[in-house]
Design a protein around this motif. Sequence first.
Motif, PDB file in Angstrom:
ATOM      1  N   GLU A   1      19.612  21.575  -0.223  1.00  0.00           N
ATOM      2  CA  GLU A   1      18.807  21.664  -1.450  1.00  0.00           C
ATOM      3  C   GLU A   1      17.810  20.498  -1.479  1.00  0.00           C
ATOM      4  O   GLU A   1      18.190  19.340  -1.300  1.00  0.00           O
ATOM      5  CB  GLU A   1      19.713  21.607  -2.672  1.00  0.00           C
TER       6      GLU A   1
ATOM      7  N   LYS B   1      26.429  14.894  -4.777  1.00  0.00           N
ATOM      8  CA  LYS B   1      26.144  16.137  -5.499  1.00  0.00           C
ATOM      9  C   LYS B   1      26.409  15.995  -7.000  1.00  0.00           C
ATOM     10  O   LYS B   1      25.639  16.504  -7.817  1.00  0.00           O
ATOM     11  CB  LYS B   1      26.945  17.293  -4.907  1.00  0.00           C
TER      12      LYS B   1
ATOM     13  N   ILE C   1      25.539  23.071  -5.544  1.00  0.00           N
ATOM     14  CA  ILE C   1      24.389  22.472  -4.883  1.00  0.00           C
ATOM     15  C   ILE C   1      24.574  22.579  -3.371  1.00  0.00           C
ATOM     16  O   ILE C   1      25.578  22.107  -2.828  1.00  0.00           O
ATOM     17  CB  ILE C   1      24.234  20.981  -5.288  1.00  0.00           C
TER      18      ILE C   1
END
Length: 95
Positions: free
Chosen positions: A38, A18, A34
């Motif tokens: 995603e 991330k 995040i």
Amino acid sequence: MSETTRVPDRQAVTDAVKRLVVRESRLSIGAQQIADDEPLNGSLLRITSMGLLGMLIKLEDELDVTLPDDIFVGKVMYKVSDLVDVVSEGAEVTR
């Protein structure tokens, strides 16, 4: 990688991935914002194939692992969690 080297746990891999997708996408948000689901190339993240390769090199350094050369064979990566899965599995294989 030696037998005594610890394989990073999934949370460590997730955190590292991330951080890198945020950096690669040039976002000014925290990595914790995040979501696992995603899309890697969507409205928020913009990860190109070349960016992905560079991220794998950085992940090897950050997580102190060596990922196999064939890490992408048979893998499909659409979401952040897909990349986490590939890196986690690759770290286990090279243990």
